[in-house]
Write a protein that holds these residues in place. Structure first.
Motif, PDB file in Angstrom:
ATOM      1  N   GLY A  94       0.672  -1.203   0.374  1.00 15.56           N
ATOM      2  CA  GLY A  94      -0.034  -0.035  -0.052  1.00 15.56           C
ATOM      3  C   GLY A  94       0.696   1.301  -0.068  1.00 15.56           C
ATOM      4  N   THR A 117      -6.312  -7.029   5.507  1.00 10.90           N
ATOM      5  CA  THR A 117      -5.890  -6.989   4.328  1.00 10.90           C
ATOM      6  C   THR A 117      -6.778  -8.127   3.184  1.00 10.90           C
ATOM      7  N   TRP A 202     -17.397  -6.737  -1.262  1.00 11.93           N
ATOM      8  CA  TRP A 202     -18.028  -5.697  -2.007  1.00 11.93           C
ATOM      9  C   TRP A 202     -19.506  -6.280  -2.481  1.00 11.93           C
ATOM     10  N   ALA A 228      -8.616  -7.930  -7.678  1.00 13.85           N
ATOM     11  CA  ALA A 228      -8.740  -9.209  -7.324  1.00 13.85           C
ATOM     12  C   ALA A 228      -7.490  -9.802  -6.820  1.00 13.85           C
TER      13      ALA A 228
HETATM   14  N1  SAH Z   1      -3.282  -2.739   1.074  1.00 18.40           N
HETATM   15  C1  SAH Z   1      -4.049  -3.512   0.258  1.00 18.40           C
HETATM   16  C2  SAH Z   1      -3.540  -4.009  -1.048  1.00 18.40           C
HETATM   17  C3  SAH Z   1      -3.259  -2.797  -1.854  1.00 18.40           C
HETATM   18  S1  SAH Z   1      -2.595  -3.445  -3.633  1.00 18.40           S
HETATM   19  C4  SAH Z   1      -4.536  -4.840   1.200  1.00 18.40           C
HETATM   20  O1  SAH Z   1      -3.935  -4.999   2.071  1.00 18.40           O
HETATM   21  O2  SAH Z   1      -5.589  -5.430   0.526  1.00 18.40           O
HETATM   22  C5  SAH Z   1      -3.838  -3.580  -4.499  1.00 18.40           C
HETATM   23  C6  SAH Z   1      -4.633  -5.125  -4.691  1.00 18.40           C
HETATM   24  O3  SAH Z   1      -5.198  -5.543  -3.689  1.00 18.40           O
HETATM   25  C7  SAH Z   1      -5.455  -5.149  -5.831  1.00 18.40           C
HETATM   26  O4  SAH Z   1      -4.645  -5.298  -6.983  1.00 18.40           O
HETATM   27  C8  SAH Z   1      -5.932  -6.571  -5.654  1.00 18.40           C
HETATM   28  O5  SAH Z   1      -5.141  -7.434  -5.822  1.00 18.40           O
HETATM   29  C9  SAH Z   1      -6.078  -6.423  -4.015  1.00 18.40           C
HETATM   30  N2  SAH Z   1      -7.292  -5.962  -3.495  1.00 18.40           N
HETATM   31  C10 SAH Z   1      -7.707  -4.875  -2.673  1.00 18.40           C
HETATM   32  N3  SAH Z   1      -9.011  -5.003  -2.365  1.00 18.40           N
HETATM   33  C11 SAH Z   1      -9.395  -6.158  -2.828  1.00 18.40           C
HETATM   34  C12 SAH Z   1     -10.742  -6.706  -2.508  1.00 18.40           C
HETATM   35  N4  SAH Z   1     -11.706  -6.211  -2.026  1.00 18.40           N
HETATM   36  N5  SAH Z   1     -10.883  -7.866  -3.160  1.00 18.40           N
HETATM   37  C13 SAH Z   1      -9.977  -8.501  -3.963  1.00 18.40           C
HETATM   38  N6  SAH Z   1      -8.685  -8.031  -4.101  1.00 18.40           N
HETATM   39  C14 SAH Z   1      -8.422  -6.827  -3.239  1.00 18.40           C
END
Ligand code: SAH
Length: 265
Positions: A94, A117, A202, A228
């Motif tokens: 992040g 996460t 979501w 994803a």
């Molecule tokens: N800090 C975030 C990750 C940031 S990188 C965390 O801890 O989740 C961005 C990536 O996070 C996206 O490309 C996807 O792979 C993942 N991501 C974030 N939210 C998501 C969700 N609700 N469902 C699936 N993948 C997600």
């Protein structure tokens, strides 16, 4: 007086998965800086007057990190308490670490507020336990953003294949064909279960499942798009055995294509 910057994880997107502290800090903040990842439900709940989208600039390209860093410092120096809201956990892919260092270098007080996460939470609501006594005693979080054929790739796919643990790939929708091939070439069983979880928690959450061999087709059939996660390992097959009894946003009960319609109607 200089304000404080709160580096806050929003969790995977369901507002009920914000921590109590995250919700309170958002409420009390003077300004909330965010990108798209926390999801529309959380973002649209923040009064428009105090939120600032730093994800993309007008032209559509990503706001440079240096600009975001400086904006945080400027706002704090003007006396604002600032929430820097990030999807998932602020320190998992992040750039939260960079922001924390920059703020400290510039004498700005900073507090870190962890979030759930997506690497664990999006899998979990989909019925995929990232570890399991029978199937996986370790889990690795890796970025899929890199080109696995690049000689100096920062992700060692061979080593990951050798661990036998669960691999969770973030930012890995586009390069799915490349790293699934890299893992097969590294000796991983082509029948290894793989699941893609899009927009976990979501209302529009979708899941596609397959194997190292078939998951690219599954991705294309479902039209899975970012954000994803990709879960690779035997744990990814657990979902299929429990999905009938899964409730909530990960259940995929509304429509047989794995599209979940939010709360069960
Ligand atoms: N800090 C975030 C990750 C940031 S990188 C965390 O801890 O989740 C961005 C990536 O996070 C996206 O490309 C996807 O792979 C993942 N991501 C974030 N939210 C998501 C969700 N609700 N469902 C699936 N993948 C997600």
């Amino acid at each position: 007086m200089t304000g404080t910057v709160y580096l806050v994880g929003s969790g995977p997107g369901d507002p009920e998965l914000l921590t109590v502290r995250a919700a309170r800090l958002i409420d009390e903040a003077d300004v909330v800086l965010h990108d798209k990842l926390p999801g529309p439900e959380i973002i649209e709940d923040i009064p428009e007057g105090k939120r600032e989208d730093v994800g993309k600039r007008a032209g559509g390209e990503r706001t440079p990190q240096s600009e975001i860093n400086q904006r945080l410092v400027d706002l704090a120096e003007e006396g604002n308490d600032v929430v820097r809201l990030k999807g998932g956990d602020p320190f998992v892919f992040g750039r939260g670490g960079e922001e924390m260092e920059y703020l400290a270098d510039h004498g700005v007080p900073v507090e870190v507020v962890p979030g759930i996460t997506s690497a664990v939470g999006a899998a979990g609501v989909g019925g995929i336990p990232v570890t399991h006594r029978d199937y996986a005693s370790s889990v690795s979080f890796v970025t899929g953003h890199e080109d696995p054929t690049k000689a100096e790739s920062a992700v060692d796919w061979q080593a990951l294949a050798d661990t036998g643990g669960t691999i969770v790939v973030l930012m890995g929708v586009g390069k799915l064909p490349d790293y699934t091939r890299a893992l097969r070439e590294a000796g991983m069983d082509p029948e290894t279960p793989v699941a893609l979880v899009e927009r976990g928690t979501w209302p529009e959450m979708r899941v596609a499942t397959g194997t190292l061999d078939t998951v690219v087709d599954a991705r294309d059939e479902r039209g899975i798009e970012p954000p994803a996660i990709t879960v690779i390992g035997d744990v990814a097959a657990v979902r299929d055995r429990v999905v009938e009894f899964l409730r909530g946003r990960g259940s995929g009960r509304n429509g047989g294509d794995g599209r979940s319609g939010g709360d069960d109607a």
